[in-house]
Design a protein around this motif. Structure first.
Motif, PDB file in Angstrom:
ATOM      1  N   LYS A 283      -6.768   5.960   4.996  1.00 38.45           N
ATOM      2  CA  LYS A 283      -6.236   7.230   4.901  1.00 38.45           C
ATOM      3  C   LYS A 283      -6.493   8.005   3.322  1.00 38.45           C
ATOM      4  O   LYS A 283      -6.450   9.202   3.564  1.00 38.45           O
TER       5      LYS A 283
ATOM      6  N   GLN B  57      -4.894  -5.195   4.655  1.00 37.38           N
ATOM      7  CA  GLN B  57      -4.046  -4.157   4.357  1.00 37.38           C
ATOM      8  C   GLN B  57      -4.724  -3.023   3.499  1.00 37.38           C
ATOM      9  O   GLN B  57      -4.601  -1.987   3.626  1.00 37.38           O
TER      10      GLN B  57
ATOM     11  N   HIS C 171      -2.832   7.986  -6.057  1.00 36.30           N
ATOM     12  CA  HIS C 171      -2.748   6.861  -5.037  1.00 36.30           C
ATOM     13  C   HIS C 171      -4.291   5.970  -4.965  1.00 36.30           C
ATOM     14  O   HIS C 171      -4.184   4.745  -4.717  1.00 36.30           O
TER      15      HIS C 171
ATOM     16  N   THR D 105       0.704  -1.373   0.131  1.00 37.87           N
ATOM     17  CA  THR D 105       0.032   0.018   0.147  1.00 37.87           C
ATOM     18  C   THR D 105       0.925   1.313   0.033  1.00 37.87           C
ATOM     19  O   THR D 105       0.361   2.500   0.005  1.00 37.87           O
ATOM     20  N   LYS D 106       2.346   1.116  -0.240  1.00 38.97           N
ATOM     21  CA  LYS D 106       3.091   2.215  -0.187  1.00 38.97           C
ATOM     22  C   LYS D 106       3.194   2.797  -1.549  1.00 38.97           C
ATOM     23  O   LYS D 106       3.476   1.991  -2.549  1.00 38.97           O
TER      24      LYS D 106
ATOM     25  N   ALA E  28      -5.219   0.973   4.134  1.00 37.56           N
ATOM     26  CA  ALA E  28      -4.856   2.075   3.372  1.00 37.56           C
ATOM     27  C   ALA E  28      -5.900   3.081   2.716  1.00 37.56           C
ATOM     28  O   ALA E  28      -5.649   4.060   2.673  1.00 37.56           O
TER      29      ALA E  28
END
Length: 343
Positions: free
Chosen positions: A185, A178, A203, A107-108, A182
């Protein structure tokens, strides 16, 4: 289920690809890490044992060796050599063929969003033969089997199949969780007044793409597990039925969560798009109002031809002054609009 017994010939050719082996008998580990060509002899030596043979990126020759020894159907072998097969469980006269995907999500923004490893498996009466078409951590399978080794006493090869499916489905559940965290946010940023910055929107699009890719791997899993539990297969006994049902329940939960995430990210992106539309409408209204304010005096002075003398009229320095004024005012307006993101 009619499944062929493993051949009793001890001298066989060994596959040249990297392999991993384990032999379980009556709930305990008998041998591990032995060459693949010793598997038939060990199965003969331990009549109650079941084998796990893992092949990493085998070539056609490697699969041909294993297929001959374990009587694998040519169509199943062909599926094991091809990539991007759908998750499924096919029945053949002498064995079953399974195809699933182990997943790994990120998720980065700076790392690849989604990785998956296709795992094919042949389920015979006394052997689980896995074919991995990409790098993955088989230690997770080993740890699961070792933690529940007592199930092997009555479960046979279905105990190995349970451990494989349980690890794969747990990976699906972890991936969904996960992505859900994510998305929390992203949701906070997307729902801010005025719309989210472009980096946040990109994103969000990245997460939507990840959810779509994960959905293809996760959605078919409940049907695959249910097919394995069919009574006419005779694969899963009463002792292992609750364990397989637990894995099926987790698979359905992962599928439901993926569908929820899919709807959620679509809703967030649509809400952000609507907010951008509202901001654009507000900007357009302001520009139209200012244009009206400026247009009226400009039209009136133009109609009456009010080209009045000004300081520096018909003077060189007056011309330079007016040009500087035009450049400064136009440049200031450009800087202001650029700063607001309108240009």
């Amino acid at each position: 289920m009619a499944i062929a017994l493993v051949g009793h010939s001890v001298t066989v050719n060994a596959p040249s690809c990297p392999t991993d082996t384990r032999l379980y008998a009556k709930g305990r580990l008998v041998a591990e890490g032995f060459p693949a060509d010793q598997a038939p002899g060990l199965l003969t030596e331990h009549p109650d044992a079941v084998l796990w043979l893992d092949l990493y990126r085998p070539g056609p020759e490697d699969l041909a060796v294993v297929a001959e020894e374990f009587h694998l159907h040519p169509l199943a072998v062909e599926d094991a050599t091809q990539e991007h097969e759908r998750p499924k469980l096919d029945r053949y006269p002498e064995h079953l063929f399974l195809n699933v995907y182990g997943v790994d999500v990120s998720t980065k923004p700076e790392t690849p969003p989604f990785g998956k490893t296709e795992i094919s498996a042949f389920v015979t009466e006394r052997a689980l033969i896995t074919v991995r078409k990409g790098p993955s951590d088989t230690q997770k399978f080993v740890d699961r089997w070792d933690s529940d080794a007592e199930l092997a006493d009555s479960g046979g090869v279905s105990f190995l199949l349970y451990g494989l499916l349980d690890v794969v489905v747990d990976g699906h559940v972890d991936a969904a969780q996960q992505l859900d965290e994510a998305m929390d946010k992203v949701e906070d940023a997307l729902l801010e007044e005025g719309g989210a910055p472009r980096a946040v929107r990109m994103h969000g699009m990245r997460l939507r793409k990840t959810v779509a890719a994960l959905r293809r791997a996760v959605t078919p899993m409940p049907e695959v597990i249910a097919e394995a539990m069919r009574k006419d297969l005779g694969l899963v006994d009463e002792k292992l039925q609750p364990y397989f049902r637990d894995v099926e329940d987790h698979a359905r939960h992962a599928g439901d969560q993926i569908e929820h995430l899919r709807d959620r990210i679509e809703g967030l992106l649509q809400a952000d798009l609507a907010e951008q539309g509202n901001v654009l409408n507000d900007i357009t209204r302001k520009l139209a109002a200012w244009a009206a304010v400026i247009t009226v005096p400009t039209a009136l002075t133009g109609y009456f031809g009010q080209n009045l003398p000004y300081p520096g009229y018909q003077q060189t320095w007056g011309y330079i002054q007016s040009m500087i004024l035009l450049v400064v005012v136009a440049g200031g307006l450009y800087w202001y609009l650029k700063r607001r993101g309108w240009l």
